[in-house]
Scaffold this motif. Structure first.
Motif, PDB file in Angstrom:
ATOM      1  N   PRO A   1       0.759  -1.326   0.078  1.00  0.00           N
ATOM      2  CA  PRO A   1      -0.123  -0.032   0.144  1.00  0.00           C
ATOM      3  C   PRO A   1       0.938   1.075  -0.026  1.00  0.00           C
ATOM      4  O   PRO A   1       0.525   2.178  -0.663  1.00  0.00           O
ATOM      5  N   GLU A   2       1.930   1.174   0.677  1.00  0.00           N
ATOM      6  CA  GLU A   2       2.733   2.469   0.919  1.00  0.00           C
ATOM      7  C   GLU A   2       3.205   2.829  -0.745  1.00  0.00           C
ATOM      8  O   GLU A   2       3.210   4.127  -0.736  1.00  0.00           O
ATOM      9  N   GLU A   3       3.338   2.135  -1.621  1.00  0.00           N
ATOM     10  CA  GLU A   3       3.951   2.371  -2.912  1.00  0.00           C
ATOM     11  C   GLU A   3       2.824   3.191  -3.636  1.00  0.00           C
ATOM     12  O   GLU A   3       2.909   4.202  -4.354  1.00  0.00           O
ATOM     13  N   ILE A   4       1.630   2.696  -3.515  1.00  0.00           N
ATOM     14  CA  ILE A   4       0.314   3.529  -4.147  1.00  0.00           C
ATOM     15  C   ILE A   4       0.187   4.592  -3.345  1.00  0.00           C
ATOM     16  O   ILE A   4      -0.088   5.801  -3.987  1.00  0.00           O
ATOM     17  N   GLU A   5       0.153   4.622  -2.119  1.00  0.00           N
ATOM     18  CA  GLU A   5      -0.295   5.939  -1.374  1.00  0.00           C
ATOM     19  C   GLU A   5       1.011   6.960  -1.645  1.00  0.00           C
ATOM     20  O   GLU A   5       0.658   8.319  -1.764  1.00  0.00           O
ATOM     21  N   ASP A   6       2.152   6.645  -2.080  1.00  0.00           N
ATOM     22  CA  ASP A   6       3.129   7.497  -2.542  1.00  0.00           C
ATOM     23  C   ASP A   6       2.626   8.252  -3.746  1.00  0.00           C
ATOM     24  O   ASP A   6       3.000   9.558  -3.811  1.00  0.00           O
ATOM     25  N   LYS A   7       2.166   7.488  -4.608  1.00  0.00           N
ATOM     26  CA  LYS A   7       1.612   8.113  -5.919  1.00  0.00           C
ATOM     27  C   LYS A   7       0.439   8.940  -5.595  1.00  0.00           C
ATOM     28  O   LYS A   7       0.512  10.008  -6.341  1.00  0.00           O
ATOM     29  N   LEU A   8      -0.539   8.505  -4.654  1.00  0.00           N
ATOM     30  CA  LEU A   8      -1.647   9.294  -4.547  1.00  0.00           C
ATOM     31  C   LEU A   8      -1.304  10.735  -3.959  1.00  0.00           C
ATOM     32  O   LEU A   8      -2.016  11.686  -4.098  1.00  0.00           O
ATOM     33  N   ASN A   9      -0.342  10.588  -2.961  1.00  0.00           N
ATOM     34  CA  ASN A   9      -0.262  11.838  -2.274  1.00  0.00           C
ATOM     35  C   ASN A   9       0.519  12.799  -3.047  1.00  0.00           C
ATOM     36  O   ASN A   9       0.860  14.238  -2.427  1.00  0.00           O
ATOM     37  N   SER A  10       1.130  12.601  -4.249  1.00  0.00           N
ATOM     38  CA  SER A  10       1.647  13.465  -5.108  1.00  0.00           C
ATOM     39  C   SER A  10       0.692  14.024  -5.826  1.00  0.00           C
ATOM     40  O   SER A  10       1.068  14.903  -6.771  1.00  0.00           O
ATOM     41  N   MET A  11      -0.683  13.560  -6.141  1.00  0.00           N
ATOM     42  CA  MET A  11      -1.490  14.200  -6.975  1.00  0.00           C
ATOM     43  C   MET A  11      -2.192  15.538  -6.254  1.00  0.00           C
ATOM     44  O   MET A  11      -1.914  15.925  -5.373  1.00  0.00           O
ATOM     45  N   ALA A  12      -2.895  16.131  -7.187  1.00  0.00           N
ATOM     46  CA  ALA A  12      -3.387  17.381  -6.849  1.00  0.00           C
ATOM     47  C   ALA A  12      -4.196  17.559  -5.985  1.00  0.00           C
ATOM     48  O   ALA A  12      -5.072  16.749  -5.734  1.00  0.00           O
ATOM     49  N   MET A  13      -4.208  18.577  -5.065  1.00  0.00           N
ATOM     50  CA  MET A  13      -4.985  18.711  -3.847  1.00  0.00           C
ATOM     51  C   MET A  13      -5.112  17.477  -2.878  1.00  0.00           C
ATOM     52  O   MET A  13      -6.010  17.468  -1.943  1.00  0.00           O
ATOM     53  N   VAL A  14      -4.058  16.426  -2.735  1.00  0.00           N
ATOM     54  CA  VAL A  14      -4.101  15.281  -1.916  1.00  0.00           C
ATOM     55  C   VAL A  14      -3.130  15.577  -0.551  1.00  0.00           C
ATOM     56  O   VAL A  14      -2.010  16.331  -0.907  1.00  0.00           O
ATOM     57  N   ASN A  15      -3.746  15.414   0.430  1.00  0.00           N
ATOM     58  CA  ASN A  15      -2.919  15.735   1.640  1.00  0.00           C
ATOM     59  C   ASN A  15      -2.376  14.546   2.176  1.00  0.00           C
ATOM     60  O   ASN A  15      -0.945  14.571   2.312  1.00  0.00           O
ATOM     61  N   GLU A  16      -3.154  13.680   2.436  1.00  0.00           N
ATOM     62  CA  GLU A  16      -2.640  12.207   2.714  1.00  0.00           C
ATOM     63  C   GLU A  16      -3.884  11.233   2.387  1.00  0.00           C
ATOM     64  O   GLU A  16      -4.662  11.486   1.935  1.00  0.00           O
ATOM     65  N   SER A  17      -3.362   9.700   2.379  1.00  0.00           N
ATOM     66  CA  SER A  17      -4.055   8.677   1.704  1.00  0.00           C
ATOM     67  C   SER A  17      -3.637   7.629   2.636  1.00  0.00           C
ATOM     68  O   SER A  17      -2.555   7.406   3.193  1.00  0.00           O
ATOM     69  N   ILE A  18      -4.570   6.537   2.555  1.00  0.00           N
ATOM     70  CA  ILE A  18      -4.408   5.322   3.070  1.00  0.00           C
ATOM     71  C   ILE A  18      -5.214   4.492   2.156  1.00  0.00           C
ATOM     72  O   ILE A  18      -6.333   4.468   1.628  1.00  0.00           O
ATOM     73  N   VAL A  19      -4.598   3.179   1.659  1.00  0.00           N
ATOM     74  CA  VAL A  19      -4.883   2.361   0.907  1.00  0.00           C
ATOM     75  C   VAL A  19      -5.459   1.015   1.854  1.00  0.00           C
ATOM     76  O   VAL A  19      -4.657   0.358   2.469  1.00  0.00           O
TER      77      VAL A  19
END
Length: 215
Positions: free
Chosen positions: A153-171
């Motif tokens: 999940p950490e690898e996917i979250e890393d991509k998500l967290n670099s997207m526009a207007m994303v502060n943090e995420s969890i998969v």
């Protein structure tokens, strides 16, 4: 252009930093690639409180993208995998800086330090032929895909967290599907004057972007 960008970034770090050490959490891949592209002097360290605190380290002259370095002096490191270069396994280490144990808690100590003195980090990693360690994620966080593949999940979250207007995420995993819970960067949203509808549109664009992302 890259030299001018490099000079600008260096000024933000005091103009003449010898080396900027990264640790405590994985470096976002986009930021890492940017630093490398402009020749920014980054170094990477990895460790735990129980190892006081370093296990691996890489100076800028032997820095490898995605790696947290090689074993530090007086530390043995190995990956518990039949194919450590390609198949992740638990990262374990042994050395003079590894703790003797948790204070007055032998049960907890025995759970992380085996009879041969190897400290089990709980992190999954691969190891290159040159000894560089690549941490993939926590063993307790790893998900098993419908086809039996290991998902970090950490690898996917890393991509998500670099997207526009994303502060943090969890998969997380629901049945056989991966679900990402995303927390928007509301401070940036408000600063830019975006409406709720604007934010929904941006998040929808992010969602569509993940459909073809190489995770």
């Amino acid at each position: 252009i890259k030299e001018k960008v490099r000079e600008f970034v260096l000024r933000k770090f005091g103009e003449r930093p010898c080396e900027v050490v990264v640790g405590g959490a994985p470096l976002n891949k986009e930021i890492e690639n940017f630093f490398i592209s402009v020749g920014f002097p980054i170094a990477m360290g990895y460790g735990t409180t129980e190892t006081a605190p370093l296990i691996t380290f890489a100076h800028q002259d032997n820095y490898v993208a995605g790696s947290c370095g090689v074993a530090v002096k007086h530390m043995e490191v190995k990956v518990l995998s039949d194919d450590p270069e390609n198949v992740a396994g638990e990262l374990v280490c042994r050395g003079i800086n590894v703790m003797k144990g948790y204070y007055k808690n032998q049960e907890a100590t025995d759970a992380v330090i085996d009879k041969d003195g190897w400290f089990h980090t709980g992190d999954l990693a691969t190891m290159g032929a040159d000894g560089h360690i690549f941490v993939r994620g926590r063993s307790k966080n790893m998900l098993l895909g419908p086809n039996g593949q290991n998902i970090y999940p950490e690898e996917i979250e890393d991509k998500l967290n670099s997207m526009a207007m994303v502060n943090e995420s969890i998969v997380i995993q629901r049945d056989d599907k991966l679900v990402a819970l995303v927390h928007p960067d509301m401070e940036e949203v408000n600063n830019l004057g975006f409406t709720d509808e604007d934010l929904e549109n941006i998040m929808e664009q992010n969602r569509q972007g993940t459909e073809h992302a190489d995770t």
